[in-house]
Design an enzyme around this catalytic site. Structure first.
Site, PDB file in Angstrom:
ATOM      1  N   THR A  78      -1.288   7.877  12.940  1.00  0.00           N
ATOM      2  CA  THR A  78      -1.214   6.362  13.276  1.00  0.00           C
ATOM      3  C   THR A  78      -2.034   5.699  14.458  1.00  0.00           C
ATOM      4  O   THR A  78      -2.824   4.842  14.708  1.00  0.00           O
ATOM      5  CB  THR A  78       0.074   5.668  13.482  1.00  0.00           C
ATOM      6  OG1 THR A  78       0.719   6.287  12.617  1.00  0.00           O
ATOM      7  CG2 THR A  78       0.284   3.969  13.284  1.00  0.00           C
ATOM      8  N   SER A  98       0.752  -1.368  -0.262  1.00  0.00           N
ATOM      9  CA  SER A  98      -0.563   0.162   0.351  1.00  0.00           C
ATOM     10  C   SER A  98       1.134   1.263   0.053  1.00  0.00           C
ATOM     11  O   SER A  98       0.750   2.028  -0.488  1.00  0.00           O
ATOM     12  CB  SER A  98      -0.786   0.071   0.683  1.00  0.00           C
ATOM     13  OG  SER A  98      -1.366  -1.219   1.068  1.00  0.00           O
ATOM     14  N   ARG A 134       6.719  -7.886  -6.162  1.00  0.00           N
ATOM     15  CA  ARG A 134       7.732  -9.477  -6.001  1.00  0.00           C
ATOM     16  C   ARG A 134       7.323 -10.514  -7.067  1.00  0.00           C
ATOM     17  O   ARG A 134       8.379 -11.666  -7.404  1.00  0.00           O
ATOM     18  CB  ARG A 134       7.215  -9.565  -4.360  1.00  0.00           C
ATOM     19  CG  ARG A 134       8.122 -10.865  -4.215  1.00  0.00           C
ATOM     20  CD  ARG A 134       8.244 -11.627  -2.501  1.00  0.00           C
ATOM     21  NE  ARG A 134       6.442 -11.065  -2.088  1.00  0.00           N
ATOM     22  CZ  ARG A 134       6.150 -11.717  -2.034  1.00  0.00           C
ATOM     23  NH1 ARG A 134       6.563 -13.556  -2.406  1.00  0.00           N
ATOM     24  NH2 ARG A 134       4.720 -12.324  -1.715  1.00  0.00           N
ATOM     25  N   LYS A 149       6.276   5.155  17.285  1.00  0.00           N
ATOM     26  CA  LYS A 149       4.508   5.223  17.361  1.00  0.00           C
ATOM     27  C   LYS A 149       4.407   4.489  16.611  1.00  0.00           C
ATOM     28  O   LYS A 149       2.436   4.344  16.933  1.00  0.00           O
ATOM     29  CB  LYS A 149       4.592   6.126  16.311  1.00  0.00           C
ATOM     30  CG  LYS A 149       4.782   6.110  14.301  1.00  0.00           C
ATOM     31  CD  LYS A 149       3.819   5.103  13.435  1.00  0.00           C
ATOM     32  CE  LYS A 149       4.369   5.114  12.338  1.00  0.00           C
ATOM     33  NZ  LYS A 149       3.798   4.597  11.669  1.00  0.00           N
TER      34      LYS A 149
END
Length: 336
Positions: free
Chosen positions: A250, A13, A34, A193
């Site tokens: 976050t 993402s 990949r 974080k």
């Protein structure tokens, strides 16, 4: 140096979203995936449906599963793989790296075993000077960036001119990068974080509200800053985008994998159940809490939230026991 061609290694993402940011800013981008089927899908449909479904990728963004093709002629190489796999991946790519390219880390963590920050791993494996390595850190949730919601970030590099070159290469109408020379602070903010977000998620899962969240965020920032001070970071970095900015995003957003993972643990799920719900993926903070805890111990830094998260994830402590332990600690001055 004008950056005209960028290789982004990692098509998850954040890697895909950041590749879009750069392409929307002008440079030619090659995104390495990949799996060949991911590269083919991006090439044929301009979409990475597995990670950013419904997001149309720019025409100047190509994709390949061949790292040699991705790296050929790159002025900058963006490393967008999980922190605990960075060393093995970069070792495989080392001989393909253009000698003068800026190496840019999107990975946020501290390596297990070595306790090295990601820029340190890059320098060691690639055999380059610290001035050639930059890190990107800030409130940068991939899905929001992919739909071009405005955000800002920090590009940290000890070579200010190199940071400015990167700044020009990823500046556009929705993405505003700032420069900084404090690589240590930017990386520690990004790594720690994730652990604090797990704690916020656990609190949310237990039904606690904004007072609890604000307390965890603030005390989490305090222990991150203590570690940063011990390692020579600039204290002001933790009040900026790579510190407070990334921490708030976050800890508060349901888009945060660490926050969502912690919430499941707070609702009583086991680590295995939370991992299954996350499609087999373990949140970065589950791994990083151990290495950050060990790094803090080596420098005599007290990080009670990080210590508690490690105990929940790896030593069998319950989330409720963690809350009681944190609230029951010795009373002290706020700045201790």
């Amino acid at each position: 140096m004008t950056i005209e061609r960028v290789a982004v290694l990692g098509s998850g993402s954040w890697g895909t979203a950041f590749a879009k940011v750069i392409a929307d800013s002008g440079p030619e981008v090659v995104l390495w995936a990949r799996r060949q089927e991911v590269a083919s899908e991006i090439t044929e449909t301009r979409v990475n449906s597995g990670y950013l479904p419904g997001i149309s990728l720019p025409p100047n963004l190509a994709s390949t599963s061949d790292p040699a093709k991705a790296l050929d002629g790159a002025d900058a190489v963006v490393l967008a793989v999980p922190s605990q796999t960075l060393r093995v991946n970069l070792s495989a790519w080392k001989e393909l790296l253009p000698p003068d390219a800026t190496l840019v880390s999107l990975s946020k963590g501290v390596e297990l075993g070595t306790l090295k920050r990601m820029s340190e791993v890059i320098r060691e494996v690639a055999g380059v000077d610290e001035s050639q390595v930059a890190v990107v850190s800030g409130p940068n949730l991939a899905k929001e960036i992919a739909v071009e919601q405005p955000t800002a970030t920090v590009i940290a590099c000890t070579d200010h001119d190199r940071a400015v070159d990167l700044q020009h290469a990823c500046s556009n109408s929705y993405f505003r990068p700032y420069t900084n020379t404090d690589v240590v602070g930017a990386e520690l903010g990004g790594a720690c974080k994730n652990v604090i977000a797990l704690a916020c998620g656990m609190a949310a899962g237990m039904g606690y509200g904004d007072n609890t969240m604000a307390s965890i965020i603030t005390r989490g920032l305090a222990e991150t800053a203590r570690l940063g001070a011990a390692l020579g970071a600039d204290p002001l970095t933790f009040a900026g985008l790579a510190g407070l900015g990334d921490l708030v995003a976050t800890c508060a957003s349901p888009l945060s994998r660490n926050r969502s993972f912690g919430e499941r643990l707070g609702r009583g799920e086991t680590l295995a159940q939370a991992q299954e719900a996350a499609h087999g993926q373990v949140a970065e903070g589950v791994k990083s809490c151990s290495s950050i805890r060990e790094l803090a111990g080596a420098h005599g830094v007290d990080m009670p939230i990080t210590e508690g998260i490690h105990q929940v994830c790896h030593d069998g402590l319950s989330v409720r026991e963690l809350g009681a332990a944190l609230l029951g600690r010795d009373r002290k001055h706020e700045r201790q």
